[in-house]
Write a protein that holds these residues in place. Structure first.
Motif, PDB file in Angstrom:
ATOM      1  N   GLY A 161     -14.300 -43.315  97.850  1.00  0.00           N
ATOM      2  CA  GLY A 161     -12.950 -42.951  97.423  1.00  0.00           C
ATOM      3  C   GLY A 161     -12.750 -43.145  95.935  1.00  0.00           C
ATOM      4  N   MET A 162     -13.365 -44.196  95.379  1.00  0.00           N
ATOM      5  CA  MET A 162     -13.246 -44.451  93.942  1.00  0.00           C
ATOM      6  C   MET A 162     -13.944 -43.363  93.138  1.00  0.00           C
TER       7      MET A 162
ATOM      8  N   ALA B 179     -11.584 -40.570  92.967  1.00  0.00           N
ATOM      9  CA  ALA B 179     -10.286 -40.869  92.353  1.00  0.00           C
ATOM     10  C   ALA B 179     -10.266 -40.442  90.890  1.00  0.00           C
TER      11      ALA B 179
ATOM     12  N   ALA C  26      -6.836 -40.697  89.000  1.00  0.00           N
ATOM     13  CA  ALA C  26      -5.789 -41.506  88.373  1.00  0.00           C
ATOM     14  C   ALA C  26      -6.204 -42.973  88.309  1.00  0.00           C
TER      15      ALA C  26
ATOM     16  N   ALA D 280      -4.377 -45.560  88.433  1.00  0.00           N
ATOM     17  CA  ALA D 280      -3.636 -46.341  89.423  1.00  0.00           C
ATOM     18  C   ALA D 280      -4.322 -46.298  90.784  1.00  0.00           C
ATOM     19  N   GLU D 281      -4.913 -45.152  91.122  1.00  0.00           N
ATOM     20  CA  GLU D 281      -5.625 -45.038  92.398  1.00  0.00           C
ATOM     21  C   GLU D 281      -6.906 -45.864  92.368  1.00  0.00           C
TER      22      GLU D 281
ATOM     23  N   GLN E 158      -7.315 -48.570  90.658  1.00  0.00           N
ATOM     24  CA  GLN E 158      -6.866 -49.959  90.763  1.00  0.00           C
ATOM     25  C   GLN E 158      -6.575 -50.324  92.217  1.00  0.00           C
ATOM     26  N   ARG E 159      -5.883 -49.434  92.918  1.00  0.00           N
ATOM     27  CA  ARG E 159      -5.553 -49.697  94.322  1.00  0.00           C
ATOM     28  C   ARG E 159      -6.825 -49.852  95.152  1.00  0.00           C
ATOM     29  N   LEU E 160      -7.791 -48.967  94.926  1.00  0.00           N
ATOM     30  CA  LEU E 160      -9.036 -49.016  95.693  1.00  0.00           C
ATOM     31  C   LEU E 160      -9.871 -50.247  95.334  1.00  0.00           C
TER      32      LEU E 160
ATOM     33  N   GLU F 203      -8.485 -52.990  97.226  1.00  0.00           N
ATOM     34  CA  GLU F 203      -8.869 -52.833  98.626  1.00  0.00           C
ATOM     35  C   GLU F 203     -10.315 -53.287  98.831  1.00  0.00           C
TER      36      GLU F 203
ATOM     37  N   THR G 156      -3.621 -52.317  85.405  1.00  0.00           N
ATOM     38  CA  THR G 156      -4.346 -51.044  85.445  1.00  0.00           C
ATOM     39  C   THR G 156      -4.807 -50.648  84.049  1.00  0.00           C
TER      40      THR G 156
END
Length: 249
Positions: free
Chosen positions: A141-142, A145, A147, A149-150, A152-154, A157, A190
């Motif tokens: 997923g990274m 990705a 963005a 921010a995405e 960072q979220r991943l 996770e 981020t």
């Protein structure tokens, strides 16, 4: 106890705001260890809220080990440095003017540096294939990705899965507290960690080491990554502190 000023409460989230106001007074040492809070009735009058809202807030303060409710209803402020847990960190990160408490922030970063390699090492011992499969899916997923921010979220996770894989409840609770602390500065993190978030080979390597059960190598890999990202945060905090000192002068 000296006279402490209280502010009328916005009634949209009453008990939360009562808690926040009292908590801020305690961690700023306006209310010192050993001080007695006014009675529920008096506090409700001073704050302009219901006694139920005050009662709920005091119950939360008691659970956070910021106050002790003694026999007869007397509420005494505790020394949070000796009594409270890591859940208090979000309240300590900013002062009442919304400025970052640099010493607290450095302590949080250091805690992250110490815990992260141990978490990765234990995940390599206890998590193995199931944890590694989840980690690989996150890295996929990274890769996709775009963005920051995405990413960072991943990345968070990814570490969340490592904590699960470690099988250590103490790490889980500490990680939960750290994550809660990061929430108010999520966008800032981020920006600070942008370069490190794109080290996808490191994330992939760490997942592979977990799959192999290579504890020491996983710890080393995690330590190198965390030290690099921590240095980026330390540099920001140094600049922030110098800027704050210049404004005072």
């Amino acid at each position: 106890m000296g006279v402490v000023m209280f502010q009328a409460i916005n009634k949209r989230s009453v008990s939360d705001e009562v808690f926040d106001q009292l908590c801020n007074r305690i961690v700023s040492r306006e209310l010192k260890a050993g001080d007695e809070l006014p009675s529920e009735r008096l506090l409700s009058e001073m704050l302009g809220v219901s006694r139920n809202a005050v009662r709920e807030a005091i119950k939360r303060l008691q659970q956070a080990r910021l106050v002790e409710v003694k026999h007869g209803g007397m509420t005494t402020v505790l020394d949070y440095r000796m009594e409270a847990g890591a859940d208090l960190l979000p309240s300590l990160l900013f002062d009442r003017q919304g400025k970052i408490q640099v010493d607290v922030a450095r302590g949080i970063v250091r805690m992250r540096q110490v815990l992260s390699p141990e978490i990765a090492g234990d995940a390599a011992v206890h998590g193995r294939d199931i944890t590694a499969d989840r980690l690989d899916a996150i890295v996929d997923g990274m890769v996709a990705a775009i963005a920051p921010a995405e990413l960072q979220r991943l990345a968070f996770e990814f570490w969340d899965v490592l904590v699960d894989g470690s099988g250590n409840i103490a790490y889980r609770l500490a990680f939960n507290s750290l994550r809660k602390t990061y929430e108010p500065i999520w966008d800032l993190l981020t920006q600070m960690l942008g370069r490190d978030l794109r080290k996808l080979d490191t994330f992939r390597q760490l997942a592979a080491l977990v799959r192999q059960g290579a504890r020491e190598e996983a710890m080393h890999c995690a330590r190198e990554y965390i030290d690099s990202s921590s240095n980026a945060i330390y540099q920001f905090l140094d600049l922030y502190e110098r800027h704050a000192q210049q404004k005072i002068k």
